[in-house]
Design an enzyme around this catalytic site. Structure first.
Site, PDB file in Angstrom:
ATOM      1  N   GLU A   1      76.063 -17.749  64.524  1.00 17.49           N
ATOM      2  CA  GLU A   1      75.743 -18.168  63.158  1.00 17.49           C
ATOM      3  C   GLU A   1      75.663 -16.934  62.245  1.00 17.49           C
ATOM      4  O   GLU A   1      76.173 -16.927  61.124  1.00 17.49           O
ATOM      5  CB  GLU A   1      74.408 -18.953  63.168  1.00 17.49           C
ATOM      6  CG  GLU A   1      73.819 -19.289  61.801  1.00 17.49           C
ATOM      7  CD  GLU A   1      74.689 -20.226  60.968  1.00 17.49           C
ATOM      8  OE1 GLU A   1      75.726 -20.684  61.478  1.00 17.49           O
ATOM      9  OE2 GLU A   1      74.335 -20.463  59.791  1.00 17.49           O
TER      10      GLU A   1
ATOM     11  N   ASP B   1      77.184 -14.094  62.748  1.00 20.76           N
ATOM     12  CA  ASP B   1      78.548 -13.575  62.574  1.00 20.76           C
ATOM     13  C   ASP B   1      79.335 -14.410  61.563  1.00 20.76           C
ATOM     14  O   ASP B   1      80.097 -13.881  60.763  1.00 20.76           O
ATOM     15  CB  ASP B   1      79.307 -13.571  63.910  1.00 20.76           C
ATOM     16  CG  ASP B   1      78.699 -12.562  64.866  1.00 20.76           C
ATOM     17  OD1 ASP B   1      77.946 -11.684  64.395  1.00 20.76           O
ATOM     18  OD2 ASP B   1      78.955 -12.668  66.082  1.00 20.76           O
TER      19      ASP B   1
ATOM     20  N   GLU C   1      48.629   7.493  66.647  1.00 23.33           N
ATOM     21  CA  GLU C   1      49.957   6.873  66.738  1.00 23.33           C
ATOM     22  C   GLU C   1      50.773   7.630  67.765  1.00 23.33           C
ATOM     23  O   GLU C   1      50.510   8.806  68.022  1.00 23.33           O
ATOM     24  CB  GLU C   1      50.696   7.010  65.399  1.00 23.33           C
ATOM     25  CG  GLU C   1      50.155   6.157  64.308  1.00 23.33           C
ATOM     26  CD  GLU C   1      50.700   6.582  62.947  1.00 23.33           C
ATOM     27  OE1 GLU C   1      51.731   7.253  62.873  1.00 23.33           O
ATOM     28  OE2 GLU C   1      50.040   6.241  61.964  1.00 23.33           O
TER      29      GLU C   1
ATOM     30  N   LYS D   1      53.844   9.767  68.929  1.00 28.01           N
ATOM     31  CA  LYS D   1      54.712  10.718  68.233  1.00 28.01           C
ATOM     32  C   LYS D   1      56.144  10.495  68.725  1.00 28.01           C
ATOM     33  O   LYS D   1      56.496  10.870  69.839  1.00 28.01           O
ATOM     34  CB  LYS D   1      54.258  12.149  68.487  1.00 28.01           C
ATOM     35  CG  LYS D   1      55.019  13.150  67.664  1.00 28.01           C
ATOM     36  CD  LYS D   1      54.337  14.505  67.726  1.00 28.01           C
ATOM     37  CE  LYS D   1      55.030  15.511  66.826  1.00 28.01           C
ATOM     38  NZ  LYS D   1      56.433  15.700  67.124  1.00 28.01           N
TER      39      LYS D   1
ATOM     40  N   ASP E   1      60.002  10.807  69.279  1.00 21.50           N
ATOM     41  CA  ASP E   1      60.843  11.996  69.364  1.00 21.50           C
ATOM     42  C   ASP E   1      62.216  11.720  68.758  1.00 21.50           C
ATOM     43  O   ASP E   1      63.174  11.391  69.457  1.00 21.50           O
ATOM     44  CB  ASP E   1      60.972  12.412  70.835  1.00 21.50           C
ATOM     45  CG  ASP E   1      61.347  13.867  70.951  1.00 21.50           C
ATOM     46  OD1 ASP E   1      61.426  14.547  69.911  1.00 21.50           O
ATOM     47  OD2 ASP E   1      61.578  14.330  72.082  1.00 21.50           O
TER      48      ASP E   1
ATOM     49  N   GLU F   1      60.553   7.819  61.357  1.00 16.81           N
ATOM     50  CA  GLU F   1      61.366   8.544  62.334  1.00 16.81           C
ATOM     51  C   GLU F   1      62.559   7.693  62.743  1.00 16.81           C
ATOM     52  O   GLU F   1      62.411   6.512  63.056  1.00 16.81           O
ATOM     53  CB  GLU F   1      60.484   8.817  63.567  1.00 16.81           C
ATOM     54  CG  GLU F   1      60.981   9.922  64.440  1.00 16.81           C
ATOM     55  CD  GLU F   1      60.486  11.302  63.987  1.00 16.81           C
ATOM     56  OE1 GLU F   1      59.924  11.416  62.877  1.00 16.81           O
ATOM     57  OE2 GLU F   1      60.709  12.254  64.751  1.00 16.81           O
TER      58      GLU F   1
ATOM     59  N   TYR G   1      56.006   5.410  59.500  1.00 15.46           N
ATOM     60  CA  TYR G   1      54.612   5.755  59.790  1.00 15.46           C
ATOM     61  C   TYR G   1      53.880   6.446  58.639  1.00 15.46           C
ATOM     62  O   TYR G   1      52.752   6.858  58.795  1.00 15.46           O
ATOM     63  CB  TYR G   1      54.520   6.625  61.037  1.00 15.46           C
ATOM     64  CG  TYR G   1      55.490   7.802  61.051  1.00 15.46           C
ATOM     65  CD1 TYR G   1      55.431   8.799  60.092  1.00 15.46           C
ATOM     66  CD2 TYR G   1      56.471   7.895  62.031  1.00 15.46           C
ATOM     67  CE1 TYR G   1      56.311   9.852  60.098  1.00 15.46           C
ATOM     68  CE2 TYR G   1      57.369   8.960  62.050  1.00 15.46           C
ATOM     69  CZ  TYR G   1      57.278   9.931  61.086  1.00 15.46           C
ATOM     70  OH  TYR G   1      58.148  10.980  61.078  1.00 15.46           O
TER      71      TYR G   1
ATOM     72  N   LYS H   1      50.618  17.510  71.582  1.00 18.20           N
ATOM     73  CA  LYS H   1      51.896  17.563  72.296  1.00 18.20           C
ATOM     74  C   LYS H   1      51.640  17.452  73.790  1.00 18.20           C
ATOM     75  O   LYS H   1      50.774  18.151  74.319  1.00 18.20           O
ATOM     76  CB  LYS H   1      52.602  18.901  72.020  1.00 18.20           C
ATOM     77  CG  LYS H   1      53.135  19.039  70.604  1.00 18.20           C
ATOM     78  CD  LYS H   1      54.501  18.382  70.497  1.00 18.20           C
ATOM     79  CE  LYS H   1      55.247  18.749  69.247  1.00 18.20           C
ATOM     80  NZ  LYS H   1      55.858  20.038  69.225  1.00 18.20           N
TER      81      LYS H   1
ATOM     82  N   CYS I   1      74.165  49.009  76.994  1.00 21.38           N
ATOM     83  CA  CYS I   1      74.379  47.748  76.265  1.00 21.38           C
ATOM     84  C   CYS I   1      75.529  46.980  76.922  1.00 21.38           C
ATOM     85  O   CYS I   1      76.606  47.556  77.125  1.00 21.38           O
ATOM     86  CB  CYS I   1      74.705  48.045  74.801  1.00 21.38           C
ATOM     87  SG  CYS I   1      75.210  46.546  73.919  1.00 21.38           S
TER      88      CYS I   1
ATOM     89  N   CYS J   1      78.537  47.018  74.008  1.00 17.73           N
ATOM     90  CA  CYS J   1      79.231  48.215  73.523  1.00 17.73           C
ATOM     91  C   CYS J   1      79.057  49.424  74.442  1.00 17.73           C
ATOM     92  O   CYS J   1      79.656  50.463  74.210  1.00 17.73           O
ATOM     93  CB  CYS J   1      78.767  48.554  72.102  1.00 17.73           C
ATOM     94  SG  CYS J   1      77.070  49.126  72.035  1.00 17.73           S
TER      95      CYS J   1
ATOM     96  N   CYS K   1      69.598  48.081  71.962  1.00 17.65           N
ATOM     97  CA  CYS K   1      70.855  48.807  71.821  1.00 17.65           C
ATOM     98  C   CYS K   1      70.750  49.497  70.463  1.00 17.65           C
ATOM     99  O   CYS K   1      70.601  48.832  69.441  1.00 17.65           O
ATOM    100  CB  CYS K   1      72.035  47.837  71.833  1.00 17.65           C
ATOM    101  SG  CYS K   1      73.548  48.612  71.224  1.00 17.65           S
TER     102      CYS K   1
ATOM    103  N   CYS L   1      77.207  47.773  66.891  1.00 13.66           N
ATOM    104  CA  CYS L   1      77.497  46.975  68.096  1.00 13.66           C
ATOM    105  C   CYS L   1      77.934  45.563  67.680  1.00 13.66           C
ATOM    106  O   CYS L   1      77.270  44.912  66.880  1.00 13.66           O
ATOM    107  CB  CYS L   1      76.256  46.917  68.980  1.00 13.66           C
ATOM    108  SG  CYS L   1      76.415  45.795  70.374  1.00 13.66           S
TER     109      CYS L   1
HETATM  110  S1  IVH Z   1      53.170  11.873  60.310  1.00  8.68           S
HETATM  111  C1  IVH Z   1      52.279  14.264  56.545  1.00  8.68           C
HETATM  112  N1  IVH Z   1      53.488  10.267  62.362  1.00  8.68           N
HETATM  113  O1  IVH Z   1      56.603  14.626  64.026  1.00  8.68           O
HETATM  114  C2  IVH Z   1      52.476  13.471  57.783  1.00  8.68           C
HETATM  115  N2  IVH Z   1      54.949  12.141  62.204  1.00  8.68           N
HETATM  116  O2  IVH Z   1      55.694  17.424  64.243  1.00  8.68           O
HETATM  117  C3  IVH Z   1      53.856  13.516  58.284  1.00  8.68           C
HETATM  118  N3  IVH Z   1      56.642  12.259  63.970  1.00  8.68           N
HETATM  119  O3  IVH Z   1      57.885  15.770  60.967  1.00  8.68           O
HETATM  120  C4  IVH Z   1      54.160  13.135  59.651  1.00  8.68           C
HETATM  121  N4  IVH Z   1      56.049  10.413  65.030  1.00  8.68           N
HETATM  122  O4  IVH Z   1      59.172  13.872  62.213  1.00  8.68           O
HETATM  123  C5  IVH Z   1      53.911  11.385  61.755  1.00  8.68           C
HETATM  124  N5  IVH Z   1      53.684   8.728  64.085  1.00  8.68           N
HETATM  125  C6  IVH Z   1      54.102   9.825  63.483  1.00  8.68           C
HETATM  126  C7  IVH Z   1      55.197  10.575  63.980  1.00  8.68           C
HETATM  127  C8  IVH Z   1      55.580  11.744  63.308  1.00  8.68           C
HETATM  128  C9  IVH Z   1      56.904  11.427  65.002  1.00  8.68           C
HETATM  129  C10 IVH Z   1      57.378  13.492  63.691  1.00  8.68           C
HETATM  130  C11 IVH Z   1      57.776  13.714  62.244  1.00  8.68           C
HETATM  131  C12 IVH Z   1      57.103  14.992  61.835  1.00  8.68           C
HETATM  132  C13 IVH Z   1      56.908  15.676  63.151  1.00  8.68           C
HETATM  133  C14 IVH Z   1      55.767  16.675  63.080  1.00  8.68           C
END
Ligand code: IVH
Length: 665
Positions: free
Chosen positions: A33, A35, A109, A111, A113, A166, A218, A306, A400, A403, A418, A423
């Protein structure tokens, strides 16, 4: 029903089905539907192109091919986050906030990637998608953004709004694409993030459409404009507008709940369909956020935890040496390929001679490798239990590798250098640094291309970059380069001439001189000539500029060759002045909407716009209830009358100059 009405009706239906499928994960119709409606709309658009809407769902398949991405100055800079790596640092983050007199509730939240994106909607319609770029200037990738189904083309309310989030790619999609590429004999993507960022920067949006990117939103940069007082309400607000917000966020009453959230996320991380590299911790209350404010790079009200670096073992097959732009020699470990943190690692750094000898790392050892985020992977130590045969001890080279000049090691440094300033390796590295994103930001001159051009003799030193246009025909005939890519490269080179002083200063590669220092020096001295003539005493008196750096700057400008090169750059038309690009939030301007009317005698309209945006304000075209200030110059237009009618604050030139006069000359 008119044709236009039918087209609008289909657009609405397709948007609804799309939202149910990609955002809510609850489809309400069969694919067939969807499509069928898409086909109907496509054929109507073909018959009546003048009726096609800018946000038509047909743009999801990718339609536009661009030759280069337009650069866009963000209305507010896109900052990154500070990092914390363990419980101790998380508690310290909380303590710093408490010291300011707050006892905040946090939102945690995942993070994600991927790569950051800013989305701008006007009247509820997507008008622009911009990459983060260097945080101040990003790239307009709207046509690619439109191919991402979970990004709404139309919102549930007709409002003007900017949101940030993101773009990422699911783990399954990463595997699927790499399997296809393997079959086709193409290079494989290293990890989900590289694949996502490579895909959004495709010039042909059809390629982007095939990659099935996804997104989470976010961040709402100006929640108070929408009467939103907490970040959790902002998330809900954005979700109600139709954005895909990650449901795994949690309000945490105190830092112990934050730590518990992190522990849980660490457990379920591997089962998620997408890659995460940590947890973001944000103060929930927006006014508290505002009072806490920002450092030069990141908000004080948020930080990123992290995950610890993943460690793996593999065999050290060989040690090879590379020469950096300062002549620094780095020993690199050549490894049996191994997967770590989503990438395949073949090389890792061994830092310097002392590092290898102190850890007794030997060729043939099984070694432990670690990789944390963007950091270059490093060899942590040898696994001595697994050294079963006698291996020769490591000895440092004394010449080196490029060079052949005898290497030197200064008394107080662990590194070998060096000393030959001519170089080849050093020269090519200098060029690589000069064009890099944080320096002159010349797109299209990657490391390999520079090395090739250098070997062919098209590039010899920094000024030669600006003479590349002489070799246009030769460049086009090289394998892998077409007319378009050479054209784009030459345009990017020309564009870079307009960069502000700090980019050029950083690009020169002055020893010990980082991006942040370049910004401080450029702001203080304003012109290259002033930097050149600065005394040691004056330099060290600058905050954040220490003895080593001041000496290094003095040394750089003492060198006749450097001075000659700067003269050449000047004659080639490279800007040598500070353009005031640094954004320093000023509460009289920050997050306010300005409209300009009439002529301001002291400066051009573009200059005034820049002054406002550099202080965190926004300039819009027309006066409405949402306008905060109208700046009125000589012979104003009807905007002035409208401002009076709506009772909007008005500044004349004198008032304006009073506010900016101290910093504008
Ligand atoms: S908040 C001023 N929330 O992590 C606040 N960033 O290392 C701006 N990222 O540049 C960022 N998940 O690209 C926020 N839940 C999340 C995120 C997030 C991934 C990334 C984002 C940011 C980088 C910072």
């Amino acid at each position: 029903m008119s044709v236009k009405q039918r087209m609008d009706e289909i657009e609405k239906l397709l948007n609804k089905y799309n939202y149910e499928y990609y955002v809510l994960d609850k489809p309400s119709v069969e694919d067939s539907e969807y499509d069928r409606l898409m086909q109907e709309l496509l054929s109507l658009e073909e018959q009546y192109p003048e009726l096609k809407s800018n946000t038509s769902p047909t743009s999801r398949v990718g339609s536009e091919v661009v030759t280069a991405f337009e650069k866009i100055v963000h209305q507010r800079p896109m900052l990154s986050l500070g990092n914390v790596f363990n419980e101790d640092e998380i508690v310290k983050f909380d303590e710093r906030i408490k010291k300011e007199g707050f006892n905040p509730e946090y939102v945690c939240e995942l993070k994600i990637d991927g790569l950051a994106i800013s989305l701008i909607y006007e009247n509820g319609k997507l008008v622009r998608g911009v990459t983060r770029g260097d945080g101040r200037i990003g790239e307009n990738i709207t046509s690619n953004v439109k191919t991402i189904h979970s990004i709404p083309l139309t919102l549930s309310k007709n409002i003007d709004i900017e949101v940030r989030g993101e773009i990422y790619i699911d783990k399954k999609e990463f595997v699927r694409i790499n399997e296809e590429r393997k079959k086709a004999g193409l290079d494989l993507f290293q990890n989900c993030r590289n694949l996502a960022s490579g895909s959004v920067r495709q010039l042909d949006s059809k390629v982007t459409a095939e990659r099935k990117l996804n997104n989470f939103i976010y961040h709402l940069p100006n929640p108070l404009d929408y009467n939103i007082n907490t970040h959790s309400d902002a998330l809900k607000f954005m979700s109600d507008l139709g954005f895909r917000v990650n449901p795994k966020y949690k309000i945490c009453k105190d830092i112990n709940e934050v730590i518990a959230y992190i522990n849980e996320a660490t457990e379920y991380r591997k089962d998620l369909p997408y890659d995460i590299d940590g947890v973001v911790i944000k103060v929930n209350d927006i006014r508290m956020q505002e009072e806490l404010g920002f450092t030069a790079r990141s908000p004080k009200w948020a930080t990123a935890y992290k995950f610890p670096a993943e460690k793996v073992t593999t065999k050290l097959v060989d040690i090879k040496f590379t020469v950096g732009r300062t002549g620094k020699i780095t020993p690199n470990a050549m490894l049996e390929p191994v997967r770590v943190a989503g990438s395949t690692i073949r090389k890792a750094t061994l830092h310097n001679e002392d590092y290898i000898i102190n850890k007794d790392i030997r060729i043939g050892d099984i070694v432990v490798i670690q990789k944390a985020g963007d950091v270059i992977p490093e060899v942590v130590k040898p696994d001595l239990d697994r050294r079963v045969e006698v291996l020769p001890k490591f000895t440092m080279i004394d010449k080196c590798p490029v060079c052949g000049t005898a290497l030197i090691r200064k008394e107080d440094e662990a590194n070998h250098y060096c000393p030959n300033s001519k170089c080849d390796a050093r020269n090519a590295q200098k060029l690589i640094h000069f064009v890099s994103r944080k320096a002159m930001n010349i797109d299209g001159l990657g490391e390999r291309i520079i090395e090739d051009y250098y070997n062919f003799g098209y590039l010899t030193d920094i000024p030669s970059i600006y003479n590349l246009k002489k070799y246009k025909n030769e460049l086009q005939s090289l394998e892998g380069f077409g007319e378009k890519s050479v054209e784009n490269l030459l345009t990017a080179i020309e564009e870079s001439k307009k960069n502000s002083l700090e980019k050029l200063l950083f690009g020169l590669g002055i020893r010990h001189f980082g991006e942040k220092n370049a910004a401080i020096i450029a702001k203080k001295y304003r012109t290259m000539d002033n930097v050149k003539n600065a005394t040691y005493e004056d330099l060290v008196a600058t905050s954040d500029i220490g003895d080593i750096m001041a000496k290094s700057i003095i040394d750089y400008f003492k060198d006749e060759n450097n001075l000659k090169m700067l003269d050449t750059l000047k004659s080639l038309g490279i800007n040598m002045d500070y353009l005031g690009s640094e954004v320093t939030l000023d509460e009289r301007f920050a997050n306010k909407k300005f409209v300009l009317t009439g002529t301001i005698s002291a400066m051009s309209r573009d200059q005034l716009k820049e002054i406002i945006t550099n202080r965190g304000g926004n300039v819009t075209g027309s006066v409405s209830e949402k306008t905060d200030v109208v700046i009125v110059g000589e012979s104003p237009g009807s905007k002035y009358d409208k401002a009076i009618e709506l009772g909007i604050e008005i500044w004349n030139e004198e008032e304006l100059m009073g506010m900016i006069g101290d910093s504008y000359e």
